[in-house]
Scaffold this motif. Sequence first.
Motif, PDB file in Angstrom:
ATOM      1  N   THR A  26     -33.569  17.718  -5.892  1.00 45.19           N
ATOM      2  CA  THR A  26     -33.890  16.511  -6.679  1.00 45.19           C
ATOM      3  C   THR A  26     -34.456  15.528  -5.795  1.00 45.19           C
ATOM      4  O   THR A  26     -34.198  15.243  -4.702  1.00 45.19           O
ATOM      5  CB  THR A  26     -32.531  15.967  -7.033  1.00 45.19           C
ATOM      6  N   LEU A  51     -32.881  15.270  -2.222  1.00 47.57           N
ATOM      7  CA  LEU A  51     -31.667  15.570  -2.031  1.00 47.57           C
ATOM      8  C   LEU A  51     -31.256  16.993  -1.756  1.00 47.57           C
ATOM      9  O   LEU A  51     -32.248  17.629  -1.827  1.00 47.57           O
ATOM     10  CB  LEU A  51     -30.890  15.450  -3.256  1.00 47.57           C
ATOM     11  N   ASP A  52     -30.026  17.322  -1.259  1.00 48.28           N
ATOM     12  CA  ASP A  52     -29.741  18.414  -0.722  1.00 48.28           C
ATOM     13  C   ASP A  52     -30.061  19.642  -2.004  1.00 48.28           C
ATOM     14  O   ASP A  52     -30.488  20.778  -1.566  1.00 48.28           O
ATOM     15  CB  ASP A  52     -28.088  18.642  -0.447  1.00 48.28           C
ATOM     16  N   ASN A  53     -29.800  19.248  -3.185  1.00 49.54           N
ATOM     17  CA  ASN A  53     -30.219  20.058  -4.446  1.00 49.54           C
ATOM     18  C   ASN A  53     -31.438  20.176  -4.800  1.00 49.54           C
ATOM     19  O   ASN A  53     -31.753  20.698  -5.649  1.00 49.54           O
ATOM     20  CB  ASN A  53     -29.116  19.708  -5.540  1.00 49.54           C
ATOM     21  N   LYS A  91     -22.551  12.241  -0.261  1.00 48.97           N
ATOM     22  CA  LYS A  91     -22.677  13.462   0.057  1.00 48.97           C
ATOM     23  C   LYS A  91     -21.389  14.477  -0.504  1.00 48.97           C
ATOM     24  O   LYS A  91     -21.259  15.533  -0.763  1.00 48.97           O
ATOM     25  CB  LYS A  91     -22.480  13.676   1.499  1.00 48.97           C
ATOM     26  N   ASN A 150     -23.823  15.247  -3.058  1.00 51.23           N
ATOM     27  CA  ASN A 150     -25.208  15.481  -2.840  1.00 51.23           C
ATOM     28  C   ASN A 150     -25.603  14.751  -1.476  1.00 51.23           C
ATOM     29  O   ASN A 150     -25.673  13.638  -1.761  1.00 51.23           O
ATOM     30  CB  ASN A 150     -26.142  15.334  -3.888  1.00 51.23           C
ATOM     31  N   ILE A 175     -26.101   7.273  -3.357  1.00 51.23           N
ATOM     32  CA  ILE A 175     -25.679   8.864  -3.003  1.00 51.23           C
ATOM     33  C   ILE A 175     -24.867   8.952  -1.969  1.00 51.23           C
ATOM     34  O   ILE A 175     -24.537   8.307  -1.089  1.00 51.23           O
ATOM     35  CB  ILE A 175     -27.118   9.412  -2.221  1.00 51.23           C
TER      36      ILE A 175
END
Lengths: 567, 567
Positions: B244, B240-242, B192, B223, B190
């Motif tokens: 997910t 995650l930020d979104n 960012k 993300n 992941i």
Amino acid sequence: MSSQPIRIVVIGGSAAGPKAAAKARRLDEHAAITIIQKEADLSMASCGYPYYAGGVFDDRNLLICTPAGIVRDSGFFEKAKRIEALVLTEALSIDRAAKTVTCKHLPSGATRTLPYDKLVIATGATTLYPSVPGADLEGILSLHSLEDADALRAVRDAKQVRNAVVVGGGLIGFEVCEALHLAGIQTTVIEKTAAILPFLDAELSKLVANYVRTHGADIIKGNGVAAFLGEDGKLTGVKLDNGTELPCELAVVAVGVRPNATLAAAAGLTIGALGGIAVNEFMQTSDPDIYAGGDCVECTSLISGAKVRAPYGDLANLQGRVIGENLITEGSAKFPGVTHTGICKIFDYTVGFTGLSAEQARAAGMTDIETVTVAGLDIPGYMNGKLLVSKMVADRKTGRVLGFQCIGPGDVSKRVATMAMAIRGQLTIADLANADLPYAPPYSLALDHVIVCAHVMENKLLGRMKGISVTEVKARVDAGADCFILDTRTPREFEEQRLGIGETLIPQGALRARLNELPPDKDREIIVYCAISLRGYECAAILQGYGWRNVKVMEGGVAAWPYPRER
Amino acid sequence: MSSQPIRIVVIGGSAAGPKAAAKARRLDEHAAITIIQKEADLSMASCGYPYYAGGVFDDRNLLICTPAGIVRDSGFFEKAKRIEALVLTEALSIDRAAKTVTCKHLPSGATRTLPYDKLVIATGATTLYPSVPGADLEGILSLHSLEDADALRAVRDAKQVRNAVVVGGGLIGFEVCEALHLAGIQTTVIEKTAAILPFLDAELSKLVANYVRTHGADIIKGNGVAAFLGEDGKLTGVKLDNGTELPCELAVVAVGVRPNATLAAAAGLTIGALGGIAVNEFMQTSDPDIYAGGDCVECTSLISGAKVRAPYGDLANLQGRVIGENLITEGSAKFPGVTHTGICKIFDYTVGFTGLSAEQARAAGMTDIETVTVAGLDIPGYMNGKLLVSKMVADRKTGRVLGFQCIGPGDVSKRVATMAMAIRGQLTIADLANADLPYAPPYSLALDHVIVCAHVMENKLLGRMKGISVTEVKARVDAGADCFILDTRTPREFEEQRLGIGETLIPQGALRARLNELPPDKDREIIVYCAISLRGYECAAILQGYGWRNVKVMEGGVAAWPYPRER
């Protein structure tokens, strides 16, 4: 483009010639470009011949095809590059006043005279053969042309030859040696001088010879070929200068090449002292409308400034490119010179070099030099690092690096390329000592081998470390010199293998507690080493710290010792 | 040596610290040298942790032993180097006026105050963790200490973890990704920001991402981690930020490190704008009796002149050596700075870089730069050459090389080392264009990849070739731009794989005969390519020769195309 297109004639279709032609074409779509090529093929990958002959690959087309699989024949040159390529055609003479070249189509005998505005001579070089009795026997080859490669490959495929001799212990000689070894042929390399691979200094040359001898080929040094022996016109053996006869069914000659400069000489162009065509930095001959490049010319050493011969395929391509530029835009490109870089694979060893060896530097009048020999791994032991043994040469006054030789099973190629660039950049030992190189365990030690070489050199230049070469140590021992020899490895390492030269074992960790075992005379010569002489160096510093004044580190340690060992 | 021996205290026992101590010892057998080390081990091969964790080797001792097999513990430092090493001991404070360091033995809690004449701060760096919910769950690791390596190795050996997330798409992140992949764990990296491996420009970064995704690991870009999710104190996933959610039993954090500079700051030493201890070229802090080196300091970029952080193991060792010299002979050694070199293995790919990327150069205010992207083999096809894709950055005015990035299955390491030295030597494109590098087919093409990069750059700088990046081509195609796209490969290559962006196939050899198929408007934008855009470049020259004025070569060709292809 309304003016008459420029007419360019290129003599030679191997490396420099086609490169010059192709570059000129890219710069001028309308130039009329003709290549005259004596051989049947064009743009052959001639450096690949040993690997085809040795069976590293089997598809002969790979030697004459583009990466996309198109044969680089006359049709390809016509279609892809709009260059007329006359194969099997020999250039007979150059008329500089008339600006014409006369050539002959070899199969038909027809001659043709081509006018030129600019001419390129890329006639290459010819293999030298020893002029000794029997040189015309069947079974004596070289490895210069594609025909030679075919012949050597046929030897491999026929599986008839059991013993072969390679005449000449240079780069090509050992490439051939490897090819024959891969073909299952028992091979002996014969070198007339005292050492193989003359661009290496003696210690490293000996290590390579040891390796080759223990990995499948024999080497005879200091002995030339006196005669080729035969029966019914076929080779049966080689007689050496000392009378030894070696039975063999095959001999491959690789004693060097001679620049093909007769055409240029006959046209009145200046020929250099080394027999190559003289060119300036634009690759221009003494006639400004005639350029020359590749194996037929002499180049300038960027290190010594002297004229040298450097018949290598990469340089031919670089020179061809420079010529191509100058054909279209005169004076636009320069070939500044060479830094004497080369490399060769011998079984699982690599031998590489750049710049000058100590011997070459001294021969070039550089007497105030310092050298170091360093052994070490290419990557960490836990990543299965392999050994490198190197010798670095530097100018004592300026600290500038003059040369680097590297051999071993490790990744030599990377270190030589790195040092070639360092030498090109005229870097000093101080620069190298803090070089920011790519480090991760799959690729390097935390301090890469070349940096360690610089560190050791710095220690010597600053007088912190006195070095002694394995050669000198051997001479001292053989002469019965009164020196104290100290092995600082662990008892286990000592049990596994030792030099057997009267050494005393005191492991590094025990040294300070056992100083009483050292010679009481603080001026006595003490020679210290370990596996690679890193601990040896640390121990020398300890002894100096306790007052011993004549402590020398045997450079490269056991790893660099090219003489017999115990166990 | 009748005077009082110098007292040296070194805080930090990993890389820079022990190196400084050992170098000082070699220069002065009588100095009193003490290392204060918070961890249990000394001189750990910390860059080897991913390879131990991933099972490349199994013997943990290799991380803490000398090559001769001796554990580098306090006893070793005492016996081999006469250095007192206090392990599990934390330095609490520095009293610069009294010239003392107070430290605490962690197991016993006993404190001790050590006087110094010269002090070395080599306190390293600390792994950053995202400050998000769940960061204290069991199952969240990093790979910074030997304990971390042990933990990650235990994960491998236990064979329990099936899914893991690596937080951070930099060098360490991908080394960890490889280790987890080797352990049979399904891994997602992941990142960012919008791109992995931030020292690469976008095109190359995308190619690496494509490779990783098709070779066993997933990547999510743009993300960050919003939260670590868990049950019963154990990690069960990452949010995650979104929004997910990724289920996983293991997360390894590799988002970067922060220099450990609090001890230095508390002592009133100058801290740089980037949070590292400020040092001069002698590695001296704002207190001339205190040196600092390794991950806790800021260094100077030799390219931009700016202060930078460069927490790499090789630099720590180089800096430690410089400190060691200056401890004994003040002002005798300099660490001039860094050239931003790094490398990383990801499965069978290597990612390497030296100097500045185009993005970094522009960010540093260098706006007049030129770039080239070049694809090619490392060694000849007949020797089983492997692909390299590189981007070179040069200063347009001076021709000086500013940066080089290289990725691919080929020998990246050699090319990056070569270019690191070229950048260190401030070589120009003209110098590189005629570099004398070691050539033989097992090691290089006749014109090595880095030389070809220089040639393409020269063509661009001289205005002979107009380049266009794959990114720009994709944007043009997506925007429906009115350009004519020409693929110049062979029909066979085209059948095997094509870009599918509305291109027209005209093989190079047929181009001159089929010019009527080109746009009649000589000002129309034409984009040309082939497999690597060498033929593409030749064809662009042909079209320019026949009057087309807006012909661009898609740099790197099909090999550099990071978007979906047809077939």
